[in-house]
Design a protein around this motif. Structure first.
Motif, short mmCIF file in Angstrom:
data_model
loop_
_atom_site.label_atom_id
_atom_site.label_comp_id
_atom_site.label_asym_id
_atom_site.label_seq_id
_atom_site.Cartn_x
_atom_site.Cartn_y
_atom_site.Cartn_z
N SER A 83 0.85 -1.19 0.00
CA SER A 83 0.00 0.00 0.00
C SER A 83 0.88 1.25 0.00
O SER A 83 1.85 1.33 0.75
CB SER A 83 -0.86 -0.04 1.25
OG SER A 83 -1.78 1.00 1.21
N GLY A 84 0.56 2.20 -0.89
CA GLY A 84 1.35 3.44 -0.95
C GLY A 84 2.55 3.34 -1.86
O GLY A 84 3.35 4.28 -1.94
N SER A 142 -1.62 3.19 -7.91
CA SER A 142 -2.74 4.02 -8.41
C SER A 142 -2.21 5.29 -9.07
O SER A 142 -2.74 5.75 -10.08
CB SER A 142 -3.67 4.40 -7.27
OG SER A 142 -4.21 3.25 -6.68
N THR A 143 -1.16 5.83 -8.49
CA THR A 143 -0.57 7.05 -9.06
C THR A 143 -0.12 6.80 -10.50
O THR A 143 -0.34 7.63 -11.39
CB THR A 143 0.63 7.50 -8.20
OG1 THR A 143 0.18 7.65 -6.85
CG2 THR A 143 1.18 8.82 -8.70
N1 LIG Z 1 -3.86 13.24 -3.81
C1 LIG Z 1 -2.72 12.97 -3.17
N2 LIG Z 1 -2.03 13.98 -2.63
C2 LIG Z 1 -0.87 13.73 -1.99
N3 LIG Z 1 -0.32 12.55 -1.85
C3 LIG Z 1 -0.95 11.48 -2.37
C4 LIG Z 1 -2.19 11.64 -3.06
N4 LIG Z 1 -2.60 10.43 -3.47
C5 LIG Z 1 -1.65 9.56 -3.06
N5 LIG Z 1 -0.67 10.18 -2.41
C6 LIG Z 1 0.57 9.56 -1.88
O1 LIG Z 1 1.28 8.98 -2.95
C7 LIG Z 1 1.82 7.72 -2.59
C8 LIG Z 1 1.37 6.65 -3.57
O2 LIG Z 1 -0.03 6.49 -3.48
P1 LIG Z 1 -0.85 5.48 -4.37
O3 LIG Z 1 -2.27 5.80 -4.21
O4 LIG Z 1 -0.29 5.51 -5.75
O5 LIG Z 1 -0.50 4.08 -3.70
P2 LIG Z 1 -1.00 2.63 -4.13
O6 LIG Z 1 0.21 1.87 -4.50
O7 LIG Z 1 -2.09 2.71 -5.09
O8 LIG Z 1 -1.54 2.09 -2.73
P3 LIG Z 1 -2.83 1.16 -2.42
O9 LIG Z 1 -2.40 -0.24 -2.72
O10 LIG Z 1 -3.05 1.34 -0.97
O11 LIG Z 1 -3.94 1.63 -3.26
C9 LIG Z 1 1.36 7.46 -1.17
O12 LIG Z 1 2.45 7.75 -0.33
C10 LIG Z 1 0.24 8.43 -0.93
O13 LIG Z 1 0.25 8.89 0.39
#
Ligand SMILES: Nc1ncnc2c1ncn2[C@@H]1O[C@H](COP(=O)(O)OP(=O)(O)OP(=O)(O)O)[C@@H](O)[C@H]1O
Ligand SMILES: [Mg+2]
Length: 607
Positions: free
Chosen positions: A403-404, A408-409
């Protein structure tokens, strides 16, 4: 100004009508002089001009009105009475005509402001919708709504006031001045000295009213913000039994609003009271001064008729100057709101719009990520940190990681919800930023981690990405997303309203609706973020089959936590801290004994 210029004809009409109504109404004062003159008319006698007085009003009545009256007011009555009746009838007739003009004026001018504010709101909505995700993920919904409704309404009030008072009061003032000057030129010039005094309070206190109004509207925005937040989180509020505390918070915000508004009201009251003092005291002062001058220095007033006309004109003059300053006070009070409205327009889309962007028919070869980095605005760490990757057309890649990690980014960057800070995402060698946004988005179908449904029927929700789809295509998508049974059980079937953000459906049902929506869009590139996380194993299996069919021949990015669901992917990428740390097929990664293998064993319960 841009909003006004769209309605040039109405604006011209408003100015002309306003001027006619105002000047015409003031002109009726002229008839007061001959009317008063009837008072000291002996039966059968025609009034003669006072030789000492040569004011324009006297000349006009003697040369034009009196001969006319002698002709038309010659009945079998006392001439004074019959002529008075004629004069009063003329005044009433004019009053009716100008009331009619006033009616059209108010109608046109008020509708003009309604049109302008509607345009403004419409532009504001489009502007906000076009702002990037960078803005939307940080904005306060309630405050924005307050700006678009409460503040825009205040702006509407200003416009009404501005258009009416700013157009008419000056003409009323000019009209009154002309009549006063025609009646008593010297006295009128003496009076002019007092007029600036009336504007003084507004000039001095206006800016303070504006600042106070701004604070008041800001705190009104805060109350709306709290309310929308409480309502959208109502389940959490209830689950934690926080209704009382939320109500208290709302009370606190409302109290703050009252305090801030009191400051504004106080400033307004001071300004209006001082103006009232100058207006009322001013009239007394002017008349007193004129009387004293008349008695001691030089004769100002020659006959009672002109004097009456003069005083009535001066009285209206002061009244209209006062109205104008009152309007300015109101305008200052509304400026705070307008500032809040225009601040929204000042927000620039963070996305670079490329005017020379190329069109794109379809993805032919590959999507390439070359050394991309991205951090969220204000975030200390990079969410994506120097990532490189090439995905062939038709390839299915799976993204896994803690997670994180930035999964998703990465998909958000592909969807251009954000642009990369450095490096580039290229489609067939062309930078995404050089491809027409519409063309690129047409290639994508997205199923997000948190399924979002509009408050509409299931049918409308599924059709959202492709409103022109045929009934047959719609039914196929429903079958493929394993939604058939669910829809059959609902009382209104496809027409069932899903409630605010889909709250009337279960999590898994909502997710399958979003899958059907993506399936129906039938696009080249699929972005699936935990698309099946809310499904039970049984329906997940069915949806997996549907997704597998859908992914066939399409380029897909699939994020999954349950590794079992992505075993069939062509390539699995393991992400950590915004980088790809491992990649390969399932078997290769298990054999490599790294992060993936560890995650896999954990899920199997082997570790
Ligand atoms: N809108 C936002 N503004 C600032 N930081 C963000 C935002 N969205 C995500 N982050 C940060 O960017 C990083 C990557 O987030 P992301 O959502 O891509 O993780 P993920 O791999 O999809 O996690 P998960 O498996 O929990 O969905 C994380 O540290 C998160 O805190
Ligand atoms: Mg995520």
């Amino acid at each position: 100004m841009p909003y006004l210029s769209k309605y040039k004809a109405s604006v011209a009409a408003v100015i002309v009508l306003g001027a006619v109504a105002a000047l015409g109404s003031r002109f009726t004062i002229v008839f007061i002089k001959p009317l008063i003159d009837r008072l000291h008319l002996d039966p059968g006698e025609a009034p003669t001009a006072d030789p000492a007085s040569s004011s324009a009003l006297n000349k006009f009545t003697d040369a034009v009105l009196e001969p006319w009256l002698a002709t038309f007011g010659d009945w079998d009555l006392d001439p004074g009475v019959s002529q008075a009746i004629v004069l009063v009838s003329v005044m009433l007739g004019m009053a009716i005509v100008f009331a009619g003009v006033q009616y059209v004026f108010i109608k046109v001018s008020r509708m003009l402001s309604v049109y302008m504010i509607t345009d403004l709101r419409q532009d504001m909505a489009s502007h906000v919708a076009n702002l990037g995700m960078g803005y939307h993920s940080g904005r306060r919904l309630g405050d924005l709504v307050s700006r678009m409704t409460a503040d825009a309404n205040t702006a509407l009030r200003i416009l009404n006031m501005m258009i009416e008072e700013m157009v008419q009061s000056p003409f009323n003032i000019i009209g009154s001045l002309l009549v006063a000057y025609a009646a008593e030129p010297t006295a009128t010039i003496g009076t002019l000295v007092f007029l600036p005094l009336l504007a003084l309070p507004v000039i001095i206190i206006g800016p303070r009213i504006r600042r106070r109004a701004r604070k008041s509207q800001d705190s009104l925005g805060d109350t709306t913000q709290l309310l929308t937040q409480m309502l959208s989180g109502i389940r959490v509020v209830k689950a934690f039994r926080m209704e009382e505390r939320e109500a208290q918070e709302y009370r606190k915000a409302n109290d703050e609003f009252v305090v801030q508004t009191r400051g504004m009201v106080r400033a307004q009251a001071v300004s209006l009271a001082v103006t009232a003092f100058f207006a009322n005291g001013g009239v007394g002062l002017v008349i007193g001064a004129l009387v004293i001058v008349h008695l001691t220095i030089v004769e100002i007033f020659h006959d009672v008729g002109t004097m009456f006309a003069f005083f009535i004109a001066i009285g209206t003059l002061f009244a209209y100057v006062r109205r104008l300053t009152r309007a300015f006070t109101g305008i200052y009070a509304s400026m705070g709101s307008l500032d809040r409205v225009f601040e929204v327009f000042d927000l620039q889309p963070d996305m670079r719009i490329n005017p020379d962007a190329q069109s794109l028919e379809k993805v032919n070869q590959q999507i390439e990520f070359s050394d991309i980095s991205f951090s969220y605005p204000g975030a200390p760490e990079k969410a994506i940190d120097g990532l490189s990757l090439t995905v062939k057309r038709g390839e299915k890649v799976a993204l896994v990681g803690l997670s994180g990690a930035g999964k998703s980014t990465l998909l958000d960057l592909v969807a251009r919800f954000y642009d990369v800070d450095s490096g580039a995402i290229k489609v067939d060698g062309v930078d995404l930023r050089d491809i027409k946004q519409d063309d690129w988005l047409r290639q994508l179908a997205v199923v997000q981690q948190q399924p979002f449904l509009f408050q509409a029927s299931i049918r409308e929700n599924i059709l959202y990405g492709r409103p022109d789809a045929s009934e047959e295509q719609l039914q196929q998508a429903i079958d493929a997303a394993n939604l058939r049974d669910t829809i059959d059980q609902l009382p209104d079937g496809l027409e069932t309203q899903v409630g605010d953000s889909g709250s009337r459906l279960s999590g898994g049902q909502a997710q399958r609706v979003t899958i059907a929506r993506a399936l129906l869009k039938d696009s080249e590139v699929l972005l699936l973020d935990e698309a099946t996380s809310a499904l039970d194993s049984e329906s997940e299996h069915k949806v997996q089959v549907a997704l597998a069919n859908l992914m066939e021949g399409r380029t897909s990015f699939v994020i999954a936590h349950r590794l079992g669901t992505i075993r069939a992917a062509d390539r699995i990428l393991v992400m950590e801290f915004g980088r790809i740390v491992e990649e390969g097929s399932h078997d290769e990664l298990v054999a490599a004994n790294g992060t993936y293998s560890h995650m896999w064993k954990l899920q199997l319960g082997l570790d």
